[in-house]
Design an enzyme around this catalytic site. Structure first.
Site, PDB file in Angstrom:
ATOM      1  N   THR B 207       0.962  -1.192   0.057  1.00  0.00           N
ATOM      2  CA  THR B 207       0.016  -0.129  -0.244  1.00  0.00           C
ATOM      3  C   THR B 207       0.941   1.424   0.129  1.00  0.00           C
ATOM      4  O   THR B 207       1.872   1.100   0.537  1.00  0.00           O
ATOM      5  CB  THR B 207      -0.873  -0.149   1.182  1.00  0.00           C
ATOM      6  OG1 THR B 207      -1.691  -1.265   1.229  1.00  0.00           O
ATOM      7  CG2 THR B 207      -1.662   1.236   1.589  1.00  0.00           C
ATOM      8  N   GLY B 237     -10.151  -4.011   2.831  1.00  0.00           N
ATOM      9  CA  GLY B 237      -9.200  -3.772   3.752  1.00  0.00           C
ATOM     10  C   GLY B 237      -9.249  -2.257   4.511  1.00  0.00           C
ATOM     11  O   GLY B 237     -10.418  -1.844   4.379  1.00  0.00           O
ATOM     12  N   ASP B 238      -8.169  -1.852   5.250  1.00  0.00           N
ATOM     13  CA  ASP B 238      -8.234  -0.677   5.912  1.00  0.00           C
ATOM     14  C   ASP B 238      -8.227   0.407   5.066  1.00  0.00           C
ATOM     15  O   ASP B 238      -8.410   1.816   5.747  1.00  0.00           O
ATOM     16  CB  ASP B 238      -7.397  -0.538   7.202  1.00  0.00           C
ATOM     17  CG  ASP B 238      -6.057  -0.604   6.405  1.00  0.00           C
ATOM     18  OD1 ASP B 238      -5.632  -1.421   5.606  1.00  0.00           O
ATOM     19  OD2 ASP B 238      -5.144   0.186   6.983  1.00  0.00           O
TER      20      ASP B 238
END
Lengths: 341, 341
Positions: B207, B237-238
């Site tokens: 990321t 995801g986050d």
């Protein structure tokens, strides 16, 4: 002498018994909401009001019975929300509102305060009870958040009840969509479209949620919604966002949110209440007031939360005209509310 | 006498000039990451290491130049992340990893510390620069988070660059998918499948993210990712979760996360650093250490963050073997790092 010893032993045993702390088991409790918004008595018929109150009572008693029988707070949260999801009265499950494309896209999330485990789903269209799917995501996958077709595939793999999307059709909700679209069309024609249309404010509420504390001292929280009438572009609100729509932590509290999701995301509302308790030592009540009445209101966000701390204290805080809500506290006392306090 | 008055005036003016507080303009700075994970020197060729360092330097200097010229932190964050998204080296944009179904599904989010406005997208497959779409969601819609086809429709409506999904094909990433699937197949055959497979740990990193402070004292943060190799079920995801993957607030700090997304969501990592500063008075550095080295590690989560406070102090905290990272601080000093400190 013998009598005196006996007396002393009796006194000692009595004092010991009195000083034993109330077992964790006495502190179970539950609180639910069925959405916050412009809920005014003048717009509500006595029949409809009775229907709401009756369904809220049924749901909260269902969860309370689970807790009373020694069930887990996760079971209580899931089964209680199932009752609300199965009713057409609330914007979740059966009563979900329609998207701009005439579909029903549902979101939900659940969190376990003991393990900080969490599960959530966004944009599912064939799952009868999204909160049960969220729980399966938490317990049967390594993930927290699954979306749309992928989440539905996971649901089928895990035996979650699937329904035809037509199950979610309700006349009331479809009429709301047509009204919203008519209004939008008129605005486009008149060139008066506004992103922050006040109409939106009354078309995004009705989310349901529950927070429970069980006899083992475990908190759990969950939230389920149909989102916002006429929503576009695959919009996801706060409901499936851990920290915004749902949060639970045995050290602090459990929280379930309802309201204008975008503001709840930007304010990280559910976790913020927990953080204020943990880091600033605020009580649950003061933390909830700070977040809803000050921080959320300052940004212009509408809505509310229900929350419970590890002792079973309950708070229901909102900055709207009303919030469908009910609770049974640690003393077994039932309260049901719709309008402002 | 006249000379004495002159001298006094000169002294007075000099003292006034010296006591003028440094203008906000002196405090601009930028920090970026390109993912955290098991990055070990022994596995890295000198050529590849040079490529990573060169791209990190190019990206951080791009953002710094924008800030130096008086540009906004939002512009710096977006354009810097664009550079990383356009490189095949990182798991974002061009270099995105493949899902279980051989697709590339990208997530991104951005937040404005001045207004607490935010935008995010999840699961887009045709958007060249997801961070630019996230910014459009923030600035041109009333929403925070848009997903999949709906988000792509919004992208087209708003002139965001669309590419054929084949743009995201890179041989390296496709080989990683094949390897992941081969491993999964072997495990299924041997019955040794585990949800918390350590293999997953090395297939979800890369990321990219950026935090910047501009001359007007405004913080912004952004994050962009291709998610996790072999991800299934529409997993999110986050990265697109405000509070977990990205957070910015002029009163505290800006944060961009990278790592095992599920743990970052459960820990509300990005907002938690801000909350520790605001509610407990911790410095940025101590807040980041507390969240990454204590809270995240305690749950078993891997990864890191880059963050900056309102004075331009920079922290790059991770609990993995390495994190691709670079920064230019308020003194104009450039640092580039890959392995442990």
């Amino acid at each position: 002498m013998k009598n005196a010893v006996c007396l002393l032993v009796i006194i000692f045993v009595f004092v010991q018994c009195k000083s034993v702390k109330a077992p964790a088991g006495e502190n179970f409790a539950i609180v639910i909401h069925g959405g916050a918004g412009t809920i005014l008595k003048k717009n509500m018929s006595p029949e409809l009001e009775a229907q709401y109150k009756s369904k809220l009572e049924e749901a909260v008693k269902m969860g309370y019975a689970i807790l009373k029988n020694g069930g887990s707070s996760l079971d209580a949260v899931e089964k209680t929300i199932n009752v609300l999801e199965d009713s057409p009265l609330f914007n979740a499950g059966k009563g979900a509102v329609f998207t701009n494309q005439g579909k029903n896209e549902l979101d939900a999330s659940i969190m376990d305060g003991k393990t900080l485990n969490a599960g959530a789903v966004a944009g599912v269209t064939t799952v009868k009870n999204p909160i049960s799917l969220a729980r399966a995501v938490m317990e049967k996958s390594e993930h927290v958040l699954l979306a749309r077709e992928g989440a539905e595939f996971f649901a089928k793999e895990n035996g979650i009840e699937i329904v035809n999307p037509s199950y979610f059709y309700t006349e009331n909700r479809y009429e709301s969509l047509l009204k919203a679209q008519e209004k939008e069309k008129n605005e486009l024609n008149s060139g008066s479209t506004s992103f922050y249309d006040p109409f939106i404010k009354d078309n995004k509420f009705g989310t349901v949620g529950c927070v429970a504390l069980d006899k083992n001292g475990n908190l759990a929280a969950g939230t389920s919604t149909g989102g916002m009438t006429n929503k576009k572009w695959g919009r996801i609100g706060d409901t499936p966002i851990i920290g915004a729509g749902t949060y639970a932590n045995n050290n602090t509290c459990g929280v379930s949110s309802t309201g204008w999701g975008e503001y709840f995301i930007r304010n990280v509302v559910a976790y913020d209440i927990s953080a204020l308790m943990e880091y600033k030592g605020l009580s649950l009540e003061n933390a909830a007031k700070e977040v809803i009445q000050k921080k959320l209101s300052k940004l212009g966000g509408d809505g509310g939360i229900v929350a419970m701390d590890k002792e079973g204290n309950i708070t229901m805080e909102f900055n709207t005209a009303g919030m469908y809500r009910a609770s049974i506290n640690t003393k077994g006392e039932l309260t049901i509310g719709i309008y402002e306090k």
